[in-house]
Design a protein around this motif. Structure first.
Motif, mmCIF file in Angstrom:
data_model
loop_
_atom_site.group_PDB
_atom_site.id
_atom_site.type_symbol
_atom_site.label_atom_id
_atom_site.label_comp_id
_atom_site.label_asym_id
_atom_site.label_seq_id
_atom_site.Cartn_x
_atom_site.Cartn_y
_atom_site.Cartn_z
ATOM 1 N N GLU A 68 0.789 -1.237 0.000
ATOM 2 C CA GLU A 68 0.000 0.000 0.000
ATOM 3 C C GLU A 68 0.823 1.291 0.000
ATOM 4 O O GLU A 68 0.254 2.376 -0.028
ATOM 5 N N ARG A 115 -2.246 5.729 1.175
ATOM 6 C CA ARG A 115 -2.132 4.278 0.998
ATOM 7 C C ARG A 115 -2.720 3.910 -0.351
ATOM 8 O O ARG A 115 -3.824 4.345 -0.683
ATOM 9 N N GLU A 117 -4.737 1.818 -2.090
ATOM 10 C CA GLU A 117 -5.772 0.828 -1.822
ATOM 11 C C GLU A 117 -6.839 0.940 -2.891
ATOM 12 O O GLU A 117 -6.875 1.918 -3.641
ATOM 13 N N ARG A 123 -12.896 4.565 2.093
ATOM 14 C CA ARG A 123 -11.529 4.080 1.833
ATOM 15 C C ARG A 123 -10.944 4.868 0.665
ATOM 16 O O ARG A 123 -11.460 4.812 -0.442
HETATM 17 MG MG MG Z 1 -5.914 -1.180 5.862
#
Ligand code: MG
Ligand code: ATP
Length: 415
Positions: A68, A115, A117, A123
């Motif tokens: 990540e 990150r 992701e 998120r």
């Molecule tokens: Mg995580």
């Protein structure tokens, strides 16, 4: 002529505006308020660090480090990483900036973290965290203080009810080694039932199989031995002191013996505040004790404990915060009197009143525009018998306290 392509927002990043921004600000304000109550100091650390800072402290096998991180060589060919969390950078600063002399240190910070992701609700690739750490305190009282801080923050945000504190212990080094060996043995005998990911974990980080979300792993994970049978007396006493302290502070918690957290550096306490209101993104605040981290980074062996929470995830759980209220709208109803309006609105603002000026566009429409801004008071400037006059009208008397009324009268008398 070739059309110019419009630039796009980078996937996983956000432009935060309007209600979202009000939610964001509310979280940061409440955090700042509670931070003061608990006597934590603010710090700022760099957005990027040498890659080794994160790789060594979070562990090569963690999800964050293995897949990540935003890592790149800069123009001088130094390998850098955009911070995926705060703890590692703060611990690096503790070592390199001589902060040992201030230990024990109670610190907070907040800002963007990065990150790589798969973006979805709650998120992002650039998101924002609030973060609290206590460095240089080995006692369970530090864990209790941080958890009580987190609990109070959630209560002040009005989301304490729907969020549960799940707590576990990962023991000390001796406990963890013994438990790890037992887990490897257990999972070896269930190899055939494990997902491919968990087979890799079995080699590198068998604890992580316990909190695997893959349904194929669940039977083997659920039947795995708990840490309890392996706890040394010290580790058990430590956990009892943490839970006892939480009870004394009035912080509700539940034991989750399957909670292991993703990072290698955790020791003793590990915890997550979890809600079922955000789907798969249900963990809003998480952390634990990381006594080995500073030593791993090459510093003196120093205990630490901390947590981080996603500002966006907390913001989503809030009641929508109110739009900021205009206290006084100043309307210039006659062309030529704009300077008077500018003077008046400046005086009001200097006196601490939230004020907005309506002095552009058709003079006939300005008053209606001012009413639409929903102020508590309207002050209008017009001409009567060739002389400027100022009229005051109260629209929301409940929003005007004595202090504001007095300020308003004083300012109007002076212009
Ligand atoms: Mg995580
Ligand atoms: P998750 O299991 O959701 O990936 P995590 O264990 O990776 O979370 P931590 O590293 O503990 O998360 O980070 C602390 C908090 O930061 C999380 O509880 C969550 O609120 C928030 N967070 C983590 N990753 C993201 C992300 N990609 N976008 C938004 N918030 C995030």
């Amino acid at each position: 002529m070739a059309r110019i392509e419009t630039p796009k927002r980078v996937r996983g990043t956000q432009d935060i505006f309007g209600e979202e921004q009000r939610r964001f600000a509310r979280v940061v304000e409440a955090f700042e308020h509670v931070r003061r109550l608990y006597c934590f100091q603010q710090v700022q650390v760099p957005v990027f660090e040498s890659t080794g800072v994160f790789a060594r402290s979070m562990g090569e096998t963690s999800d964050v480090v293995s897949k990540e991180m935003y890592t790149f060589p800069d123009r001088g060919d130094d390998l850098l990483t955009l911070r995926p969390e705060f703890t590692a950078g703060i611990c690096r600063a503790y070592i390199t900036e001589g902060w040992q002399q201030f230990a024990p240190l109670k610190l907070t910070t907040h800002g963007p973290v990065f990150r790589y992701e798969r973006p979805q609700k709650g998120r992002y690739r650039q998101f924002h965290q609030i973060d609290a750490e206590i460095i240089g305190a080995a006692e369970p009282a530090a864990d209790v203080e941080l958890l009580t801080f987190a609990d109070q923050l959630l209560r002040e945000l009005g989301i304490g009810e729907g969020v549960t504190l799940q707590l576990n212990t990962l023991g000390d080094a001796e406990t963890r080694d013994a438990w790890r060996a037992a887990l490897i043995e257990h999972f070896q005998s269930h190899r055939g039932d494990l997902s491919e990911d968990s087979l890799t974990r079995l080699e590198k980080n068998p604890l992580r199989i316990l909190d695997s979300k893959d349904p194929r792993d669940r039977p083997a994970a659920d039947s795995a031995p708990d840490i309890d049978a392996f706890l040394t007396t010290e580790a058990k006493d430590f956990f009892d002191a943490v839970t006892g302290g939480l009870d004394a502070a009035g912080v509700a918690w539940t034991r989750n013996a399957r909670l292991v957290r993703g990072l290698d550096y955790y020791r003793h306490t590990a915890f997550e505040f979890v809600t079922d209101r955000l789907g798969a993104q249900g963990t809003v605040l998480a952390g634990g004790r990381y006594d080995g981290l500073i030593g791993n980074l090459g510093g003196p062996e120093t205990p630490g404990v901390g947590w981080a929470a996603g500002i966006e995830r907390l913001g989503m759980l809030l009641e929508a915060p109110a739009v900021e209220q205009v206290q006084v709208a100043v309307v210039v109803e006659r062309a030529g009197l704009e300077a008077k309006g500018i003077e008046l609105v400046a005086s009001l603002r200097r006196a601490g009143v939230v004020a907005e000026l309506f002095a552009t566009g058709s003079p006939k429409k300005r008053y209606d525009k001012a009413v639409k801004s929903s102020p508590a008071e309207i002050v209008s400037i017009d001409v009567r018998d060739d002389a400027p006059v100022v009229n005051r009208r109260t629209l929301k008397s409940e929003a005007v306290d004595d202090e504001m009324r007095a300020t308003l009268i004083a300012v109007l008398a002076a212009v």
